[in-house]
Write a protein that holds these residues in place. Sequence first.
Motif, mmCIF file in Angstrom:
data_model
loop_
_atom_site.group_PDB
_atom_site.id
_atom_site.type_symbol
_atom_site.label_atom_id
_atom_site.label_comp_id
_atom_site.label_asym_id
_atom_site.label_seq_id
_atom_site.Cartn_x
_atom_site.Cartn_y
_atom_site.Cartn_z
ATOM 1 N N ARG B 25 0.804 -1.222 0.000
ATOM 2 C CA ARG B 25 0.000 0.000 0.000
ATOM 3 C C ARG B 25 0.839 1.275 0.000
ATOM 4 O O ARG B 25 0.629 2.164 -0.811
ATOM 5 C CB ARG B 25 -0.937 -0.005 1.214
ATOM 6 N N GLU B 26 1.814 1.352 0.895
ATOM 7 C CA GLU B 26 2.578 2.597 0.988
ATOM 8 C C GLU B 26 3.355 2.874 -0.291
ATOM 9 O O GLU B 26 3.458 4.006 -0.740
ATOM 10 C CB GLU B 26 3.520 2.583 2.193
ATOM 11 N N ILE B 27 3.904 1.803 -0.889
ATOM 12 C CA ILE B 27 4.679 2.001 -2.121
ATOM 13 C C ILE B 27 3.777 2.512 -3.246
ATOM 14 O O ILE B 27 4.115 3.462 -3.950
ATOM 15 C CB ILE B 27 5.377 0.674 -2.518
ATOM 16 N N LEU B 29 0.818 4.040 -2.934
ATOM 17 C CA LEU B 29 0.304 5.383 -2.649
ATOM 18 C C LEU B 29 1.403 6.430 -2.777
ATOM 19 O O LEU B 29 1.176 7.523 -3.294
ATOM 20 C CB LEU B 29 -0.319 5.438 -1.249
ATOM 21 N N ALA B 30 2.603 6.102 -2.317
ATOM 22 C CA ALA B 30 3.695 7.077 -2.414
ATOM 23 C C ALA B 30 3.995 7.368 -3.877
ATOM 24 O O ALA B 30 4.183 8.524 -4.268
ATOM 25 C CB ALA B 30 4.947 6.560 -1.704
ATOM 26 N N ASN B 31 4.019 6.330 -4.707
ATOM 27 C CA ASN B 31 4.220 6.558 -6.142
ATOM 28 C C ASN B 31 3.113 7.438 -6.712
ATOM 29 O O ASN B 31 3.362 8.329 -7.519
ATOM 30 C CB ASN B 31 4.253 5.237 -6.908
ATOM 31 N N VAL B 33 1.234 9.621 -5.102
ATOM 32 C CA VAL B 33 1.394 10.997 -4.614
ATOM 33 C C VAL B 33 2.489 11.703 -5.419
ATOM 34 O O VAL B 33 2.311 12.814 -5.902
ATOM 35 C CB VAL B 33 1.750 11.006 -3.114
ATOM 36 N N MET B 34 3.625 11.035 -5.584
ATOM 37 C CA MET B 34 4.738 11.690 -6.260
ATOM 38 C C MET B 34 4.428 11.930 -7.740
ATOM 39 O O MET B 34 4.711 12.996 -8.266
ATOM 40 C CB MET B 34 6.027 10.897 -6.059
ATOM 41 N N VAL B 103 -1.235 16.650 -3.086
ATOM 42 C CA VAL B 103 -2.183 15.553 -2.905
ATOM 43 C C VAL B 103 -2.384 15.353 -1.403
ATOM 44 O O VAL B 103 -1.434 15.448 -0.642
ATOM 45 C CB VAL B 103 -1.616 14.259 -3.533
ATOM 46 N N THR B 104 -3.631 15.126 -1.003
ATOM 47 C CA THR B 104 -3.907 14.833 0.398
ATOM 48 C C THR B 104 -4.210 13.341 0.542
ATOM 49 O O THR B 104 -4.978 12.799 -0.243
ATOM 50 C CB THR B 104 -5.133 15.629 0.875
ATOM 51 N N VAL B 105 -3.600 12.728 1.539
ATOM 52 C CA VAL B 105 -3.874 11.323 1.823
ATOM 53 C C VAL B 105 -4.691 11.272 3.098
ATOM 54 O O VAL B 105 -4.194 11.617 4.158
ATOM 55 C CB VAL B 105 -2.563 10.546 2.043
ATOM 56 N N SER B 106 -5.958 10.914 2.995
ATOM 57 C CA SER B 106 -6.712 10.756 4.240
ATOM 58 C C SER B 106 -7.027 9.285 4.396
ATOM 59 O O SER B 106 -6.557 8.472 3.616
ATOM 60 C CB SER B 106 -7.945 11.643 4.233
ATOM 61 N N GLY B 107 -7.822 8.939 5.401
ATOM 62 C CA GLY B 107 -8.009 7.531 5.735
ATOM 63 C C GLY B 107 -8.303 6.618 4.557
ATOM 64 O O GLY B 107 -7.616 5.643 4.329
ATOM 65 N N ILE B 366 -8.851 4.339 -1.843
ATOM 66 C CA ILE B 366 -7.664 3.513 -1.678
ATOM 67 C C ILE B 366 -7.981 2.011 -1.730
ATOM 68 O O ILE B 366 -7.322 1.252 -2.437
ATOM 69 C CB ILE B 366 -6.955 3.862 -0.346
#
Lengths: 330, 391
Positions: B25-27, B29-31, B33-34, B103-107, B366
Motif C-alpha cells: 500500500r505505501e509504495i 500510494l507514495a508513487n 502521490v509523487m 495531494v492529500t492522503v486521508s483515511g 484507496i
Amino acid sequence: MSSSNIEKWLETNTFHHGQFWDLLSLVREKERKGLKISLCIPTLNEEKTIGKEIVIFKSELMDRYPLVDEFAVIDSGSDDKTQEVAAAFGADVYFSGDILPNQGFKRGKGENLWKAIHQLEGDIVCYVDADIKNIHPRFVYGLVAPLIYNDDMHYVKAFYDRPMAFSGGIRPSGGGRVTEILVRPLFSLFFPELTSLIQPLSGEYAVRREVLQEIPFPIGYGVETSHIIDVYMKRGLEAFAQTDLDQRVHRNQTTLSLGKMSFGILQSFLNRMEAYDMVDKLPEMSNLFRQFQAEGNRYEQVVKEIIEEERPPMETIPEYREKFGLPPLS
Amino acid sequence: MAMDPLLNDVLSRVDDYRQKLTALREIILANTVMCGEIPSPTFREERLVRFLADRFTENDLQNIGTDEAGNAVAMLPGTEGKNNILLAAHTDKVWEEGVDHSVTVSGDRLVGTGVADNALGVATMVGLPDILSKLGIKLKNNLILLGTSRSMGRGDLGGLRFFLENSQRQPAAAVCLEGVQLGRLSYSSLGMERGELVVESHEERSNAGWGSTGAIVTMNRVVRQILEIRTPEEPKTTIILGSIVAGSAFNTPPQRATLRFEIRSEAPGMVSEISEQIQDIVHQVNAEHQITAHYSVVARRKPGTIGFNHPYTAAARNIMEALDVKPKVAPSISELSALLDRGIPSLTLGLTYGDNKHEVNEMIYIEPIFRGLAQLVALLEVIDGDLQDEQ
C-alpha cells in the motif's frame, strides 16, 4: 569567534539535499557504522497532511531504502482524526501523555520531542513537522546524511531557500519573519556565530542521542532556540550543520500568532541567558548585524555595522543651560 | 488456444493476489502521490518522465530510456522473452503548472489534481516490477513499461504513436491503464475527429457597437446548424460540443469566436461523413459578406475493436467478476485506438473508484486499488500464457 570562522563553517557545514541523492550509498554507510535511525513526527491536529507524510516516508525510507529503522507519531491529544489516519497507514502512534507517565503530561510540541527520546531507540533522531504540504523523502535524508557521513557533526538543521519566483543573480536569503525580526538580532548581539544558521527556527532537524539527552526541552515555542544555545555552549559551532531542502510549503501564520511565538522564544532565550549566568553580566554587545544573501547554492553573510549611539539629556549640556538661563552644573 | 485451464488457475488465485498486494500500500500510494505532485501538462512532461526513468533504474529494469517524443520506457525481461507485452499509462495531466498539485492522503482516499487521471495509472505502471515480485510472478514474455507522453488533447497520442512507429520491440499485446473507474473494460475504440472552428467578423472597427453583430451571432447560427445534423442512434454516433470562447466585455461584439467539438462514432466512415457536413456549413458562412470561418482538425482516429468475445476481453470480464467488480464496457478514444490501428490486441482497464475527475478535488478511493491491481496482474498472466501458446 570571528567572521572567518563563520565563513569556513558555511563552506564546510552547509549542504544541499541534492548532495545526498544516492540513498543506496547512504544506507550502506549507515549500516557500516551500525547506526540506528529513528524518525519522530510531533502532531497536534494535522489530519490533512499526516497521511501523506507517513505514506511517503514509509515507502521511500523504510520499504525501498531501509534508512529509517523506526518511525513514530507522537501526538499531544489531537481532537481531529490525526491519530486514526496515522495508525491507518501503519505508523506507531503514541499519545504523548502515555510516555513516561510518572513525569506527567504537558501540552506542547517540545513535550513530544522530549518524550520521543525516551520512546525511540535510534542513535540519531530526526524530527519532522507534520504540516508540510510538499513532503518528500529529502526532508529526512537531507538531515540525517550529514550525521551519517561526518562523525563530528551532531545537530543538523533544515533551511529552505527556493523562492517561488526569482530572476537570477544574488538574492536576499534567511528565515521567516520571527527569525529575521527577533532571533537573528538577538544572536547577532549575544551569540554572533549562531547567526550562521540560516533558519534556526525550522522544525526539521536530526540530532545524535548523546546531544538530545544532555539538554533541557522547553515545551513550547522556544524549544529550537534553546536547543541551539545549549548545543553551542556545550559543543561549539562545529557541532552544527545545515541542509538546504529547497521549498517547504505550509500554512501561513498571522502576525498575531507570530507575536505569541516571539514571546515564547524570548522567554526561552532569557532563560538560557540566566542559566549561563549571563543576565547581569551581559557580554559586550556586538555592533555587527548579520544577515544572509545567496547566489545559487553559495551562502554568505552580509554584515552591517549598526551602532545605536546615544546622546545625554539636554539639560546636561552647558550651552543649553546657558541659553535657557539654568545655573551651571558644578 | 489452451487458455481455459490457465484462466481457471488465475481466477482461483486472484483474490489471494488482492490480499497480498495490500502489503504494498505505501509504495503504491507514495508513487501515486509523487506522480500526482509533479506537474505534467501535455507537452511539458519532462520532470515526470525523468522521475519514471529514475524509478525504472531503482528497480533494475533493462533498456531504460526516454525517447525524443518524451516517453519513459523500460523492459522487464521475460524468462523466455519471445514476445513483448506493452503496459502503457499516459503521463500528461489536464492541469497547468501553476495549479496547486499537492495531494492529500486521508483515511480512505487520495485527493488532488490528477490523482485519477492519470497519477494512479502511471504509479501502477511504474510499480509493476514491485507488484510482480511481491506475488512471486515471473512472466515468460518481456514486459515493456511505457509512460506515454503527449497523449491528451492536442498531444493526440503523439508519444505512443512515436513508440509504435519506431520501437525495435513491437508489442504482441497491450494493456492501457487509467486511474478510474475500476471495472472499465475498453476493447474497442471509436472513430473520432476533434475539430476547432473559428469564426471571424471583419466589420469595420468604427461600426463595432451599434448595429454590429460580431462573431457570436454567426457562431450561434453555426452551432444551430451543427445540431441539426442527423446522427444515427445505431451504430452509436454523437457530436460533443466541448468549448466555446468569444468576447470579454458586456457591450463590444467580439470579432472572433472559437468552437471546439468532437465527433464520435462506432461506424467506420460515419465520422468523415459528419465532418464533411460541418465543412459545408463552414463554406456557407464563408460565402457571406465580412465573415470568415475556418475549420481545422486537431485529432482523428479510426474505429477499431478486438471484439467482445476475444479471449482477452472474456478473461478480463471473468477476472473482474471473480473480484466482485462489475465490468463496464465502454469504447475508448485514447491510447487503445493507436494500438488497435496497428492490429495489436489491447484492452484499457481502470484501477479504482473515484470522483470529480478533472476538478480540483479529484479523488480516488484507496481500498479498491488492490482489486484493480489484482485484476491487472491476472490479466497479464493470461495474456502471457496465451502469447506463449501461440508460438
